[in-house]
Design an enzyme around this catalytic site. Structure first.
Site, PDB file in Angstrom:
ATOM      1  N   HIS A  39      -7.621   4.189   1.214  1.00 56.11           N
ATOM      2  CA  HIS A  39      -6.593   4.531   2.198  1.00 56.11           C
ATOM      3  C   HIS A  39      -7.280   4.679   3.557  1.00 56.11           C
ATOM      4  O   HIS A  39      -8.320   5.331   3.670  1.00 56.11           O
ATOM      5  CB  HIS A  39      -5.945   5.855   1.764  1.00 56.11           C
ATOM      6  CG  HIS A  39      -4.792   6.297   2.609  1.00 56.11           C
ATOM      7  ND1 HIS A  39      -3.752   5.462   2.971  1.00 56.11           N
ATOM      8  CD2 HIS A  39      -4.488   7.519   3.132  1.00 56.11           C
ATOM      9  CE1 HIS A  39      -2.877   6.152   3.696  1.00 56.11           C
ATOM     10  NE2 HIS A  39      -3.301   7.402   3.807  1.00 56.11           N
ATOM     11  N   ASP A  68       0.826  -1.212   0.000  1.00 49.39           N
ATOM     12  CA  ASP A  68       0.000   0.000   0.000  1.00 49.39           C
ATOM     13  C   ASP A  68       0.861   1.264   0.000  1.00 49.39           C
ATOM     14  O   ASP A  68       2.032   1.225   0.374  1.00 49.39           O
ATOM     15  CB  ASP A  68      -0.891   0.034   1.248  1.00 49.39           C
ATOM     16  CG  ASP A  68      -2.184  -0.762   1.069  1.00 49.39           C
ATOM     17  OD1 ASP A  68      -2.387  -1.339  -0.018  1.00 49.39           O
ATOM     18  OD2 ASP A  68      -2.987  -0.800   2.016  1.00 49.39           O
ATOM     19  N   ASP A  69       0.223   2.379  -0.345  1.00 58.12           N
ATOM     20  CA  ASP A  69       0.829   3.714  -0.239  1.00 58.12           C
ATOM     21  C   ASP A  69       1.979   3.937  -1.220  1.00 58.12           C
ATOM     22  O   ASP A  69       2.860   4.761  -0.977  1.00 58.12           O
ATOM     23  CB  ASP A  69       1.315   4.024   1.195  1.00 58.12           C
ATOM     24  CG  ASP A  69       0.237   3.794   2.248  1.00 58.12           C
ATOM     25  OD1 ASP A  69      -0.952   3.791   1.889  1.00 58.12           O
ATOM     26  OD2 ASP A  69       0.583   3.611   3.425  1.00 58.12           O
TER      27      ASP A  69
END
Length: 310
Positions: A134, A13-14
């Protein structure tokens, strides 16, 4: 369990948060430790991330962000219900508070999600095969309906539903964080019908809350996978009775590897947060790339893949 083929999507993620996060995720992908990434299009290093994904052929989807940093939709950057008095998104908990008070305009939520899909397409040259939220904003009340509409409109098939088997038995998670996780779980249960109605799919099993940051270890990842598979198979009919294609169980493991951010670089407009600057990111990277984890996958008939392989 021998009858089962396990397809494991390890999602970093991210991606796009900062150059050091990008580098860490790429290193994990090249080591065979991450098989899929989720891009923050409002991240300060998003264009760099998209370029890296192209260069190394990394499967990439969209990490829709309504809680950290700045919107990408021009119209919403100045005067919108999605912003706090400092002109940024409300934050992980602030977003939830504003939502519960009825302060968020859902048409603005939709506008921003559409703008993020469009920016993703601009950066990568294609639509995201999967899209999640998110800080798990996509399963929140009201937001879940808008999110599902956007996915259906763009024909994005896959998402994430963060219901983690065995979460309740994880006594190493501090109470305040556990409260947040149980809230995410409850919101997820209430989202299943909405996503199903819109024809959206997700893997059979989700793992990632119990294995985040300092809590990640090879043993932890394995027991989470084992617990999840045991629970899944106990609810499913005997594999021997199923046609061959349904003897496959799909799992998404959410991870956050990277080299710690060094301010001021990073973030989504406000600079990097504490978790991003902490050693916990590096700890995840080091754990995921351990040879013993890789060999575990092989002996257990686990095949790493991405959403477009499902």
């Amino acid at each position: 369990l021998r009858m089962l083929q396990v397809k494991l999507i390890v999602t970093g993620d991210d991606f796009g948060y900062c150059p050091r996060r990008n580098q860490g995720i790429v290193d994990c992908f090249l080591a065979g430790a991450v098989s899929n990434v989720s891009l923050l299009v409002n991240g300060s290093a998003a264009a760099d991330a998209a370029e890296l994904a192209r260069r190394y052929d990394i499967p990439i989807g969209l990490h829709a962000n309504l809680s950290e940093g700045s919107p990408v939709c021009e119209v919403l950057k100045t005067n919108s219900s999605l912003l706090n008095q400092d002109g940024f998104f409300h934050g992980k908990m602030g977003f939830r508070t504003a939502l519960s008070k009825g302060l968020l305009n859902m048409s603005e939520v939709k506008q921003e999600l559409q703008a993020q899909v469009e920016l993703f397409r601009e950066l990568t040259g294609h639509l995201p095969p999967h899209m999640d939220g998110h800080q798990h904003v996509h399963v929140l009340p009201e937001v879940r309906h808008v999110f599902a509409e956007v996915l259906e409109e763009y024909g994005i098939k896959y998402t994430r539903v963060p219901i983690e088997p065995g979460l309740h038995n994880c006594d190493w998670i501090p109470p305040s964080l556990m409260d947040f996780y149980l809230g995410v779980e409850e919101d997820s249960f209430n989202t299943v019908d909405v996503f199903t109605r819109h024809g959206i799919r997700w893997p059979d099993i989700y793992i990632g809350l119990s294995t985040m940051g300092k809590n990640m270890s090879v043993g932890n990842i394995w027991s989470a996978i084992d617990t999840a598979i045991a629970e899944f198979t106990s609810k499913a009919p005997s594999p021997a009775l199923l046609p061959p294609q349904s003897r496959t169980v799909t799992i998404e493991l959410m991870v956050h590897p990277g080299y710690p951010s060094v301010p001021p670089a990073g973030g989504c407009g406000e600079g990097p947060d504490d978790f991003s600057q902490s050693w916990e990111r590096l700890h995840e990277l080091q754990t995921l790339t351990k040879p013993e984890l890789q060999s575990h996958y092989k002996t257990r008939n686990v095949q790493l893949c991405s959403f477009k392989d499902l």
